[in-house]
Write a protein that holds these residues in place. Structure first.
Motif, PDB file in Angstrom:
ATOM      1  N   ASN A  92       0.845  -1.196   0.000  1.00 48.74           N
ATOM      2  CA  ASN A  92       0.000   0.000   0.000  1.00 48.74           C
ATOM      3  C   ASN A  92       0.878   1.243   0.000  1.00 48.74           C
ATOM      4  O   ASN A  92       1.553   1.535   0.979  1.00 48.74           O
ATOM      5  N   PRO A  93       0.899   2.038  -1.089  1.00 46.39           N
ATOM      6  CA  PRO A  93       1.737   3.235  -1.136  1.00 46.39           C
ATOM      7  C   PRO A  93       1.131   4.451  -0.457  1.00 46.39           C
ATOM      8  O   PRO A  93       1.779   5.504  -0.411  1.00 46.39           O
ATOM      9  N   LEU A  94      -0.086   4.334   0.063  1.00 45.18           N
ATOM     10  CA  LEU A  94      -0.707   5.445   0.764  1.00 45.18           C
ATOM     11  C   LEU A  94      -0.263   5.478   2.226  1.00 45.18           C
ATOM     12  O   LEU A  94       0.123   4.450   2.798  1.00 45.18           O
ATOM     13  N   ALA A  95      -0.354   6.658   2.826  1.00 41.92           N
ATOM     14  CA  ALA A  95       0.091   6.833   4.210  1.00 41.92           C
ATOM     15  C   ALA A  95      -1.035   6.616   5.202  1.00 41.92           C
ATOM     16  O   ALA A  95      -1.036   7.186   6.286  1.00 41.92           O
ATOM     17  N   ARG A  96      -1.985   5.816   4.837  1.00 41.11           N
ATOM     18  CA  ARG A  96      -3.074   5.430   5.731  1.00 41.11           C
ATOM     19  C   ARG A  96      -3.466   4.005   5.397  1.00 41.11           C
ATOM     20  O   ARG A  96      -3.208   3.530   4.272  1.00 41.11           O
ATOM     21  N   PRO A  97      -4.067   3.273   6.315  1.00 38.30           N
ATOM     22  CA  PRO A  97      -4.462   1.895   6.013  1.00 38.30           C
ATOM     23  C   PRO A  97      -5.487   1.849   4.895  1.00 38.30           C
ATOM     24  O   PRO A  97      -6.287   2.771   4.739  1.00 38.30           O
ATOM     25  N   VAL A  98      -5.448   0.784   4.126  1.00 35.95           N
ATOM     26  CA  VAL A  98      -6.356   0.635   2.999  1.00 35.95           C
ATOM     27  C   VAL A  98      -6.993  -0.740   3.046  1.00 35.95           C
ATOM     28  O   VAL A  98      -6.321  -1.742   3.315  1.00 35.95           O
ATOM     29  N   SER A  99      -8.294  -0.779   2.796  1.00 37.63           N
ATOM     30  CA  SER A  99      -8.991  -2.037   2.571  1.00 37.63           C
ATOM     31  C   SER A  99      -9.280  -2.108   1.086  1.00 37.63           C
ATOM     32  O   SER A  99      -9.910  -1.205   0.528  1.00 37.63           O
ATOM     33  N   TRP A 100      -8.843  -3.179   0.442  1.00 39.74           N
ATOM     34  CA  TRP A 100      -8.855  -3.227  -1.020  1.00 39.74           C
ATOM     35  C   TRP A 100      -9.301  -4.607  -1.486  1.00 39.74           C
ATOM     36  O   TRP A 100      -8.794  -5.618  -1.000  1.00 39.74           O
TER      37      TRP A 100
END
Length: 949
Positions: A496-504
């Motif tokens: 995950n390249p975002l700076a927050r958790p991701v549900s994908w």
């Protein structure tokens, strides 16, 4: 870190702990006494000063590839050789110190520079230090403004400007942005240029009606207030419209590609023409002065790939200046001089006038009544998608290069690098690249360069993951999940390249029927068809992944054996067997049934896949055809591809799904994942049939009960949102001549319609064109296949095929739809858009890891983490909400940089401008005064300022 001023971005160089460390070493060199504004020739007060700007416009790929243009190859396509242009210009500049030249495309200059001897490099440095050779714009390319995402634009500008800064110091820093060829101009580009420290911006193309009005009102130069959210003058940019596009005045082109006669100044010869040349030039200069405000005018003396034999241009320009200025002794009040855009800009600033304000943008662009350049918003949709996911992968690559340290570049899997993909992505931002307006073989070359960049980054990523996980097992990358192709192993990891958790949601191709992770569903007929023998999995494993910020999570995907799983495993709970039933249904009743899947959907809407037949130019109004640039349907009413559809429905614990087949070449899947914030529309279009000798433009139309009153909203390069109104322009009274094409706008990441109750937002997975032709409706163009060239230079129809799809290209994509109250809509579509732009990457490796110690606040987006020097990292943080966009998130927030990263110890911080070529506290820009009451804006809701970090 907190700052008292509202800013959208914070750009920092971080000094971090490593084996060797010191302070950042990119201090700005002292200004030479002769470069920049100090190098300008003197002008004459009380006279009309004509600034001649010798220049070349060198497309970084268009009719030929980048390599072919540089070397001068394939001159049977177009005579152009950039290396010879630079050779010739330098030679001619040395012959007369009065001469000037500007250069724009750093991608070409960088190549040429590497081939020069030390002596030649020193000579060029001297020309730059004396202001005789000046760089303008300075990005790796002159980017498109409609189909580019702001993150990729910032990257390519940073690459070009850093090279100029490192090579020439302060004298190599451009002071003027120069976009003379892009086909319309985005407000966000102007905002970025202002934040990069530019003093002004010049371009050549704008709508013909807009230009006519501005000429009459003498408003061809203005102050562009490029953000409703930033406190002026933070995003204010002086902007000028060039009088002849980027060409010389008629009759004054002296390149080897031109047909105009040279200045023949021997009075003993019969064809002596100095008097005629001077008379014609004075007439043109006086005419131009009538439509500009000051006693200074600019003339672009050059064009596409000119100055390969610079002697032709300079010999005639020297004569033109001499003979026109000689007329001053006879009472002429015209003074001609060699100049540059920055020198011209300086004189406008010295005039100390007030300038009209501009608050909206310059889309759409039309060069005549039936010629709207809105087709390229969608042209080459496969390349547009590849560019977008390549941007995502580049950010992942750069992040892991930082988190992995030196071993990432040279580790167990060999030498890897991010530079190859950086350069490929930078070239792809060119206004004839991601725009889709190049020849087919050039589009193929852009894709090849991106693929090569992926390969280099995959080595780097493998080295980093090996270091972080302690395992040097071979890595597998899933690059074709959109067609259900991936060589699986027993573990699956998502970065995950975002700076927050991701549900994908992840869908993996499998042949088994029971796995440790969640549900298995059959591969659709459309997916099986689009694979064309590239994969044979009959099922897809479907599950939601939870990935930490700047990190990865591991999931076991091993096949279940007979009996229960082993005690060591932790399988997700099994779902009931999916129901899957084919049934015919009308589209309307299908849409109504889909809406019931979402509790919070309060307005019925329908998804209709339709097409326009493209104009072949055979009608009474105009001979203009649809082509790579221009969208011109032959009717204002789209044809619904099918009023009925073959339907299959599926439901399990993870997803509710409806699969629709409208025709053999058009299908769609409507999905709602459990706990999802949006409805997913996966569309597959192609091969578009052309057996009826008609080109076709395929759209997805979303109809709702929203009372939009002719108003809709689109993003600008993925950042701020602008209001659009049907058949309306904020700055002039529009005479609408193309009711469809004239109401299309670029949609880079999202568009929406709204009323007091509901907002329907569509998030796109690539840049596309669209509009709101009917109240309560949004339509987005998905695919174009055309049979005619639109006579704008590319010289071939947009009729894409490939080895895999010889009968016509098949394109697949996704739209995410959300419906929510307008007051809270941004809290959903902003994060959704970021997740689509920076989507998780599927790989196989072990262990869970996060590069951050703490999650960033929802309002903050980590835009850039990139290795700068050995011990410094370039970090860009942005507040991603407009000031009044979200009651909850449009507030100032604080970030503790020392507690941000898990693998880096921050030892020092230095703040820079957006393009990272100046220290923030040393950046100064020219101040401009705006006229009162001239600010035309396309936004009615209050957008005042970004919150600071």
């Amino acid at each position: 870190m907190a700052t008292p001023e509202y800013t959208p971005f914070v750009f920092l160089l971080l000094l971090f702990q490593s084996s060797v460390w010191g302070f950042p070493v990119c201090q700005t060199p002292q200004e030479s006494p002769t470069c920049g504004y100090k190098s300008c020739h003197a002008t004459k007060p009380g006279m009309l000063n004509v600034h001649l700007v010798p220049h070349t416009h060198d497309d970084v790929g268009w009719l030929k590839t980048v390599d072919q243009y540089f070397y001068g190859d394939r001159n049977d396509i177009q005579h152009a050789g950039v290396q010879y242009i630079l050779d010739s210009v330098v030679d001619q500049l040395l012959k007369n110190p009065d001469r000037r030249f500007i250069y724009v495309e750093t991608a070409f200059f960088y190549r040429w520079w590497k081939q020069q001897t030390d002596d030649m490099q020193n000579t060029v440095k001297q020309l730059v230090n004396e202001g005789r050779l000046e760089f303008v714009n300075g990005g790796w390319c002159m980017s498109d403004e409609a189909t580019t995402h702001y993150s990729a634009v910032i990257d390519q500008m940073t690459m070009g400007l850093r090279f100029l800064n490192d090579t020439f110091g302060h004298c190599g820093r451009p002071r003027v942005a120069w976009h003379i060829d892009p086909f319309g101009h985005a407000r966000e580009h102007a905002s970025m240029f202002a934040q990069m420290g530019y003093d002004g911006f010049f371009f050549g193309r704008l709508d013909y009606q807009d230009r006519n009005r501005r000429m009459v009102a003498r408003e061809q130069e203005m102050l562009w207030r490029a953000s409703e959210s930033l406190t002026p003058p933070m995003a204010d940019l002086f902007t000028g419209i060039l009088p002849n596009g980027y060409n010389p005045p008629e009759g004054f082109c002296w390149d080897q590609s031109c047909d105009d006669p040279p200045i023949r100044d021997d009075p003993d010869l019969e064809d002596y023409n100095v008097d005629d040349v001077v008379t014609r030039f004075l007439h043109i200069a006086h005419g131009q002065a009538l439509v500009y405000k000051t006693n200074h005018i600019i003339m672009t003396m050059g064009s596409d790939f000119q100055y390969e034999n610079a002697n032709l241009w300079y010999k005639n320009l020297d004569k033109l200046i001499r003979y026109v200025n000689q007329m001053q002794s006879n009472g002429s009040e015209v003074n001609v001089l060699y100049s540059t855009p920055s020198c011209y800009l300086q004189e406008l600033h010295r005039a100390n006038l007030t300038w009209p304000l501009k608050g909206d943008d310059f889309f759409p662009y039309a060069d005549s009544a039936h010629d709207f350049w809105t087709g390229y918003f969608t042209s080459r949709p496969a390349l547009k998608r590849y560019e977008r996911i390549s941007n995502s992968y580049l950010q992942t690559c750069k992040q892991l290069e930082v988190l992995g340290g030196p071993i990432s570049r040279k580790g167990p899997f060999g030498a890897g690098d991010s530079e190859t993909l950086k350069k490929a992505m930078a070239v792809a931002q060119h206004h004839d690249a991601v725009s889709g307006t190049e020849k087919q073989h050039v589009a193929n070359d852009y894709a090849r360069k991106l693929a090569n960049g992926w390969a280099h980054c995959q080595v780097l990523v493998s080295n980093t993951l090996s270091s972080l996980s302690g395992s040097s097992a071979p890595r597998v990358y899933c690059e074709h999940l959109n067609i259900s192709v991936c060589p699986l192993t027993e573990t699956m990891n998502v970065y995950n390249p975002l700076a927050r958790p991701v549900s994908w949601p992840v869908r993996l191709p499998v042949n088994g029927t029971a796995y440790r992770i969640s549900d298995v569903v059959p591969v659709s007929q459309a997916t099986a068809a689009v694979r064309r023998g590239r994969g044979y999995a009959v099922n897809e494993l479907l599950f939601q992944v939870q990935a930490p910020p700047l990190g990865y999570s591991t999931y076991s995907v091993s096949l279940l054996q007979n009996g229960p799983p082993s005690p060591q495993s932790s399988p997700l709970p099994r779902a009931p067997k999916a129901s899957f039933s084919p049934q015919p249904s009308s589209l309307l009743s299908l849409c109504a049934s889909i809406v019931t899947l979402r509790d919070f959907l309060s307005s019925l809407f329908c998804v209709c896949l339709s097409r326009y037949n493209a104009s072949d130019g055979n009608n009474s109004e105009s001979i203009q055809m649809s082509g790579a640039y221009i969208f011109r349907p032959n009717t204002s009413t789209p044809f619904i591809i099918s009023k009925t559809a073959k339907i299959e429905t599926l439901q399990n614990s993870v997803v509710q799904e409806v699969r629709q087949w409208f025709s053999p070449w058009v299908s769609q899947v409507v999905r709602l994942y459990t706990d999802s914030r949006a409805l997913e529309l996966e569309w597959t279009v192609g091969p578009v049939p052309i057996g009826d000798d008609l080109g076709k433009e395929v759209i997805s139309r979303l109809d709702s009960s929203i009372n939009s009153s002719g108003v809709f909203y689109t993003d600008s390069n993925g950042r701020e949102v602008l209001q659009r109104r049907k058949d309306y322009r904020p700055t002039w009274n529009l005479r609408q001549s193309e009711p469809i094409a004239g109401n299309y706008y670029p949609i880079n990441s999202r568009a929406y319609i709204k009323d007091d109750k509901d907002q329907l937002t569509v998030v796109t997975d690539r840049s596309q064109g669209g509009g709101s032709i009917q109240d309560g409706s949004l339509e987005i163009m998905l695919h174009r296949r055309l049979l005619y060239d639109d006579v704008r230079g590319v010289g071939e129809p947009l009729n894409e095929t490939s080895d895999i799809y010889p009968e016509g290209l098949v394109v697949r994509g996704r739209h995410l739809l959300s419906l929510s109250p307008p007051a809270t809509a941004a809290d959903t579509h902003r994060p959704l858009a970021q997740e689509v732009v920076l989507q998780p990457s599927s790989m196989d490796f072990e262990k869970e890891f996060s590069g951050l110690q703490a999650v960033l606040p929802p309002a903050v987006h980590l835009l850039t983490v990139s290795q700068w020097d050995q011990d410094t990292v370039l970090l860009r943080l942005e507040h991603q909400y407009q000031a009044s966009e979200s009651k909850e998130h449009s507030q100032p927030v604080t970030v503790n940089l020392q507690k941000l990263f898990s693998t880096l110890d921050v030892l020092g911080v230095s703040e820079m401008n957006l393009s990272a070529n100046q220290w923030k506290d040393e950046m100064t820009r020219l101040d401009w005064k705006a006229e009162s009451g001239t600010h035309h804006t396309g936004v009615t809701n209050q957008l005042s300022a970004y919150s600071a970090l």
